[in-house]
Design an enzyme around this catalytic site. Structure first.
Site: not given
Ligand code: CTP
Length: 400
Positions: A210, A325
């Site tokens: 990403n 975040f």
């Molecule tokens: N995060 C994580 N592990 C994942 C996905 C996300 O630890 N597999 C953590 C990120 O580091 C961040 C937080 O969770 O601190 C939110 O990440 P985000 O990508 O915004 O959310 P998701 O939980 O993945 O939800 P979605 O993609 O459905 O918005």
């Protein structure tokens, strides 16, 4: 800005930007600082010492006629007096002397002797700034803890275009103030920050990833380091420059990150998860390069990745502060608040990544800080400034 009573030694070396240092002195004096100027002989050819004497209301030290015996007496006094030692403009020559410890005039002798934090504002032709010798000298000085402000890019006095312009006086004074007012409120704490993008392999030469640059996580790690924390940065793929004075652990995939966090997070007082973790990985990555099959679509099955923040949340120990975040494009606050609870976080930093100046690959961010007590909407600001506010709130949570 209040610098009342702060003692600043300002070294001026021989570059055309020396005239801008007059404004640095006058801004520092307005902020209440006591300023002592040392000029190299070459600097006096660009601006008369009397200018700085008038603006600083102190005698200006030059070594035009002074013998080395004289430096030995004077330099010790100034080296000891400084709360911060600034060199603006700093030529390639002074950087080289500092890097190698050469002390052959009043300025190089004094800066070598000082124990105060040193800030340099380089100014030179782009070719000199990017020359291997200067790059190496700069690297050496940074490793020793010398602070740098600039150089900026633009049209240079020599007519060239590129990096090499001295930062504006206002920026230099801000950098001085940052150094002088730096709090050490995180001393004794262990802070771990995750940053950057994960990579999920399809085959040995391809991956899914990403847009994360790692800049926000790096800013947080740098701010934590500067405030005295023992800082660990777990980094995936990033484009930002790796900071000094921080323990670095490199990871590639979400699986690597999970393994690392399981090992590291239980010893940390504060865990800030700014990494952009892929939610899915390739179910069956190929051990060899996937070959193109003409006329046929390539179908890849993705398997769900573990939620690392959630895993860290379930392992949360007493007294530990967890921050996450949330990068969102819609219903920002609702989605972020759901993640706060689901991942057992103390605070979540929500960004609407569709807003200009927020999110991936920018130097600024627009964030809302959400805790169990409500939401604090912040204006657009530099990532480093936001990092300090996030750390301020973490300190408040820990003290409440
Ligand atoms: N995060 C994580 N592990 C994942 C996905 C996300 O630890 N597999 C953590 C990120 O580091 C961040 C937080 O969770 O601190 C939110 O990440 P985000 O990508 O915004 O959310 P998701 O939980 O993945 O939800 P979605 O993609 O459905 O918005």
């Amino acid at each position: 800005m209040n610098l009342t009573g702060k003692k600043i030694v300002l070294g001026i070396t021989g570059g055309i930007a020396a005239y801008k240092s007059a404004e640095v002195v006058s801004r520092l004096r307005h902020a209440g600082a006591e300023v002592h100027v040392i000029m190299t002989e070459n600097a006096t050819k660009f601006v008369a010492p009397l200018t700085f004497q008038t603006l600083s209301a102190n005698p200006v030290i030059t070594d035009t006629f002074a013998a080395p015996e004289y430096w030995n007496v004077k330099h010790v006094a100034l080296a000891q007096l400084a709360d911060v030692f600034v060199i603006a403009p700093a030529t390639a020559n002074i950087l080289a002397k500092m890097a190698t410890g050469i002390a052959d005039d009043m300025l190089s002798t004094t800066v070598l002797a000082t124990k105060a934090p040193v800030l340099v504002a380089p100014a030179m032709n782009t070719g000199m700034w990017t020359a291997e010798a200067t790059v190496q000298n700069t690297e050496t000085l940074r490793k020793r803890g010398v602070h740098f402000v600039g150089p900026d890019s633009g049209i240079l006095a020599c007519g060239d275009k590129g990096a090499g312009r001295m930062s504006e006086p206002e920026t230099i004074v801000e950098a001085i103030s940052d150094i002088l007012n730096r709090k050490k409120d995180l001393a004794g704490l262990k802070v771990l920050v995750t940053a950057g993008a994960t990579r999920e392999r399809l085959d040995p030469v391809r991956f899914l990833t990403n847009d994360s640059s790692g800049k926000m996580g790096f800013a947080l790690a740098e701010a934590a380091r500067d405030r005295g924390a023992e800082t660990t940065l777990v980094k995936g793929s990033t484009t930002a420059k790796i900071p000094d004075g921080i323990r670095i652990i490199e990871i590639e995939s979400a699986a690597d990150l999970l393994r690392t966090m399981k090992k590291e997070c239980c010893t940390q007082d504060v865990v800030i998860q700014a990494a952009a973790v892929a939610d899915y990985r390739v179910e069956n990555p190929s051990a060899t390069k996937i070959k193109k099959k003409k006329g046929e679509p390539l179908v890849i099955t993705l398997a769900e990745n573990p939620d690392i923040a959630q895993a860290v949340g379930t392992m949360k120990k007493n007294g530990q502060t967890l921050v996450g975040f949330a990068a969102e494009t819609d219903h920002v606050l609702e989605h972020a608040a759901e993640k706060l609870t689901a991942k057992n976080l103390d605070m979540i930093v929500a960004n609407d990544v569709t807003k200009p100046g927020a999110g991936f690959n920018t130097d600024t961010n627009i964030a809302t800080l959400i805790t169990g007590n409500g939401a604090e909407e912040l204006p657009i600001m530099r990532k480093r400034q936001l990092a300090d506010i996030i750390l301020d709130r973490i300190t408040e949570i820990r003290n409440s």
